[in-house]
Write a protein that holds these residues in place. Structure first.
Motif, PDB file in Angstrom:
ATOM      1  N   SER B 150       0.869  -1.138   0.085  1.00 54.55           N
ATOM      2  CA  SER B 150       0.003  -0.060   0.107  1.00 54.55           C
ATOM      3  C   SER B 150       0.745   1.326  -0.047  1.00 54.55           C
ATOM      4  O   SER B 150       0.451   2.253   1.001  1.00 54.55           O
ATOM      5  CB  SER B 150      -1.070   0.057   1.169  1.00 54.55           C
ATOM      6  N   ALA B 151       1.857   1.164  -0.622  1.00 52.47           N
ATOM      7  CA  ALA B 151       2.499   2.517  -1.114  1.00 52.47           C
ATOM      8  C   ALA B 151       2.607   2.846  -2.507  1.00 52.47           C
ATOM      9  O   ALA B 151       3.291   2.601  -3.436  1.00 52.47           O
ATOM     10  CB  ALA B 151       4.011   2.334  -0.721  1.00 52.47           C
ATOM     11  N   GLU B 152       1.147   3.568  -2.660  1.00 56.20           N
ATOM     12  CA  GLU B 152       0.834   3.712  -4.222  1.00 56.20           C
ATOM     13  C   GLU B 152       1.802   4.560  -4.968  1.00 56.20           C
ATOM     14  O   GLU B 152       2.313   4.357  -6.077  1.00 56.20           O
ATOM     15  CB  GLU B 152      -0.332   4.423  -4.211  1.00 56.20           C
ATOM     16  N   SER B 153       2.543   5.562  -4.148  1.00 59.74           N
ATOM     17  CA  SER B 153       3.375   6.575  -4.669  1.00 59.74           C
ATOM     18  C   SER B 153       4.580   6.218  -5.509  1.00 59.74           C
ATOM     19  O   SER B 153       5.030   6.062  -6.338  1.00 59.74           O
ATOM     20  CB  SER B 153       3.286   7.855  -3.946  1.00 59.74           C
ATOM     21  N   LEU B 154       5.118   5.348  -4.342  1.00 58.26           N
ATOM     22  CA  LEU B 154       6.407   4.606  -4.788  1.00 58.26           C
ATOM     23  C   LEU B 154       6.185   3.687  -5.765  1.00 58.26           C
ATOM     24  O   LEU B 154       6.958   3.517  -6.902  1.00 58.26           O
ATOM     25  CB  LEU B 154       6.885   3.873  -3.567  1.00 58.26           C
ATOM     26  N   ASN B 189      -5.551  11.460  -5.474  1.00 58.02           N
ATOM     27  CA  ASN B 189      -4.734  11.734  -4.377  1.00 58.02           C
ATOM     28  C   ASN B 189      -4.536  13.358  -4.901  1.00 58.02           C
ATOM     29  O   ASN B 189      -4.115  13.771  -5.832  1.00 58.02           O
ATOM     30  CB  ASN B 189      -3.581  11.049  -4.462  1.00 58.02           C
ATOM     31  N   LEU B 191      -2.008  15.183  -3.752  1.00 58.80           N
ATOM     32  CA  LEU B 191      -0.681  15.507  -4.185  1.00 58.80           C
ATOM     33  C   LEU B 191      -0.156  14.889  -5.534  1.00 58.80           C
ATOM     34  O   LEU B 191       0.657  15.595  -6.060  1.00 58.80           O
ATOM     35  CB  LEU B 191       0.212  14.716  -2.827  1.00 58.80           C
ATOM     36  N   THR B 192      -0.770  14.092  -5.964  1.00 60.86           N
ATOM     37  CA  THR B 192      -0.365  13.458  -7.443  1.00 60.86           C
ATOM     38  C   THR B 192      -1.119  13.928  -8.375  1.00 60.86           C
ATOM     39  O   THR B 192      -0.786  13.583  -9.472  1.00 60.86           O
ATOM     40  CB  THR B 192      -0.065  12.119  -7.142  1.00 60.86           C
ATOM     41  N   TRP B 194      -1.507  16.525  -9.758  1.00 59.61           N
ATOM     42  CA  TRP B 194      -0.735  17.435 -10.751  1.00 59.61           C
ATOM     43  C   TRP B 194       0.001  16.882 -11.848  1.00 59.61           C
ATOM     44  O   TRP B 194       0.259  17.378 -12.721  1.00 59.61           O
ATOM     45  CB  TRP B 194      -0.127  18.474  -9.436  1.00 59.61           C
ATOM     46  N   SER B 195       0.375  15.806 -11.637  1.00 63.01           N
ATOM     47  CA  SER B 195       1.266  15.205 -12.677  1.00 63.01           C
ATOM     48  C   SER B 195       0.345  14.294 -13.222  1.00 63.01           C
ATOM     49  O   SER B 195       0.918  13.823 -14.545  1.00 63.01           O
ATOM     50  CB  SER B 195       2.261  14.202 -11.926  1.00 63.01           C
ATOM     51  N   LYS B 197      -1.377  15.082 -15.895  1.00 67.75           N
ATOM     52  CA  LYS B 197      -1.439  15.649 -17.367  1.00 67.75           C
ATOM     53  C   LYS B 197      -0.256  14.896 -18.119  1.00 67.75           C
ATOM     54  O   LYS B 197      -0.142  14.794 -19.241  1.00 67.75           O
ATOM     55  CB  LYS B 197      -1.803  16.994 -17.375  1.00 67.75           C
TER      56      LYS B 197
END
Lengths: 222, 300
Positions: B150-154, B189, B191-192, B194-195, B197
């Protein structure tokens, strides 16, 4: 308000000399030969005066309280600009002196003034155009930088999220370790209790044995 | 302090299997192997001091073998990581070998998070020796493991690296699918998002590079329904233009719109190469071959 009154008096002085320089400058083109040169020198003199007064005002402006200073500052800037412009036109006149001598005053004046006007306008147009281009360039640059900043921001946010995950993970690991430590403390406590109990039992057995031995001895020798 | 050679000799003696009578006096075999491993590590550290990294790495490997014999796989894994560090600068191939062995140990002990961290390092290492296939595999494994933890960003980060590499290898469809998956996961999320696009853009570009024009078109529509703000971005405008130009088979216009886009946000190398590929394929398909070099000039 005494400081600003001083500034105002300087301002009046400046306007006086500035107007003088301006009128003299406009009259130069009418003149010829020696008086022309004299007039030029006059203009130069009043212009120097203008600069001097501007310097004085610059010093005076330090004494004005900060909230009023910005208006005076902008005033001062326009004065400076005006004077610079005046100086430029004078310089141009001086530069044209040779040409004038060459062409002869009459011819130069007739052809020159109208040509000069068109030239001036052209010059102004060109410089305006250049400044427009410069500002649009600057705008493009800034929007590019803004976009880049946005990208960087997005990346940073991404990093933040992954770091958050790492931190949560470390917290979890830490609490797990905490659990283990608790558990081991409990185990150690039971161990010490058992050890004490064992010791006690051992002593008891020893005591009973000694008692028995003594009893046996007593029964033997009695 | 004794020299590393002496230490090695001692360690070798300890590590030798003791048989028969003398084994009664020399303690249990696990203890002996642990001692041997300890000596190997000491010797390796001394080699490290002398900047003799390949010998140090070899010794660390030996130490890990000893730890394995002493049946403590955790220690063996840790020491293998040490040997990876020693090898890293001098011989990446050996480093990769050690690291993958270490990762095996970690996964067998259930430490997937740690294994994933090292898997990422392993991917970078494979990139260093230009083994892109293995690198992709490593990054994908890392991504899987992260997401199971459950570390999606990584996991997204690892998948992203894998997708970039896939696209570089010319495996555009898979890359596009990976980008879409990442984008979908990033949307929710704060925080993410924005990326996203960027991910959308890459996905569409990959679709276009694989000559899947209808796919690219429908995906673009789909992305707009995912994220309404995407429709107002410059990327969206650029992609629309690009799609239009690809439909018309106008390679000149592609170059031009790329140049326009590049004015504001720099195209990185990855995008430049993929755009060149798109342009070339359009130029080739349209029948009039425009020189590829000219296309590259436009883009850079």
């Amino acid at each position: 308000m005494s400081e600003s009154s001083l500034f105002n008096s300087y301002e009046a002085d400046f306007k006086l000399s500035f107007n003088e320089a301006q009128t003299k400058l406009s009259s130069i083109s009418e003149l010829d030969g020696e008086p022309r040169r004299l007039a030029m020198r006059d203009v130069e003199k009043s212009m120097d005066e203008c600069y001097e007064i501007i310097d004085q005002m610059n010093i005076e402006i330090q004494n004005i309280s900060t909230q009023h200073r910005s208006t005076y500052n902008s005033k001062l800037r326009t004065y400076q600009k005006d004077t610079d412009y005046l100086k430029q036109s004078l310089k141009k006149l001086m530069d044209d002196e040779d040409k004038r001598n060459l062409f002869g005053s009459n011819y130069y004046r007739d052809g020159g003034v109208s040509g000069n006007l068109a030239d001036d306008q052209r010059q102004a147009l060109l410089s305006n155009n250049a400044s427009l281009e410069r500002s649009s360039e600057r705008l493009r640059d800034s929007s590019r930088i803004a976009l880049e900043t946005e990208d960087i921001g997005a990346n940073i946010l991404n990093d933040l999220r992954s770091q958050r995950e790492q931190i949560t993970n470390s917290r979890n690991t830490l609490s797990e370790a905490d659990n283990y430590v608790d558990k081991s403390i409990k185990t150690i406590k039971t161990m010490t209790r058992r050890m004490a109990a064992n010791k006690l039992i051992t002593y008891a057995i020893i005591a009973v044995l000694i008692l028995l031995i003594v009893l046996v001895l007593i029964s033997k020798f009695w | 302090m004794s020299t590393p050679e002496e230490l090695i000799a001692q360690a070798d003696k300890k590590a030798k299997p003791v048989s028969g009578f003398s084994s009664l006096f020399s303690g249990s075999s696990t203890y002996r192997f642990e001692e041997a491993a300890d000596l190997y590590v000491q010797a390796a550290n001394q080699y490290k001091l002398q900047k003799n990294f390949s010998s140090a790495g070899k010794l660390f490997e030996k130490a890990s073998e000893s730890y394995l014999k002493a049946s403590s796989p955790d220690e063996a894994g840790n020491i293998l990581v040490e040997s990876y560090k020693a090898y890293k600068n001098t011989s990446p191939a050996d480093a990769a070998r050690c690291l993958s062995k270490a990762i095996e140990h970690f996964t067998s002990r259930g430490q997937f998070r740690r294994a994933a961290n090292f898997k990422c390092d392993l991917g970078d290492l494979y990139l260093l020796v230009n083994d892109k296939e293995s690198a992709i595999k490593s990054f994908e494994d890392a991504g899987d493991w992260y997401s199971s933890d459950s570390a999606e960003s990584l996991s997204n980060k690892s998948y992203l690296k894998a997708a970039d590499l896939k696209a570089e290898m010319g495996n555009y469809i898979e890359a596009a699918e990976t980008y879409e998956k990442i984008a979908e996961k990033s949307l929710s999320n704060n925080l993410t998002k924005w990326s996203t696009k960027d991910y959308f853009t890459k996905a569409i570009l990959c679709r276009l590079a694989s000559d899947d024009y209808p796919g690219a078109f429908s995906k673009l529509d789909l992305f707009v329904t995912w994220d309404r703000t995407f429709a107002t971005t410059r990327e969206f405008k650029f992609l629309n233009e690009l799609l239009e130009n690809v439909k018309d088979g106008d390679s000149e216009a592609i170059g031009k719109s790329c140049a326009d886009y590049d004015q504001f946000s720099r195209l990185d190398n990855w995008k430049v190469s993929i755009l060149t590929k798109i342009k070339d394929s359009v130029a080739g398909g349209g029948g009039n071959i425009v020189d590829g070099a000219g296309g590259e000039d436009d883009l850079t």
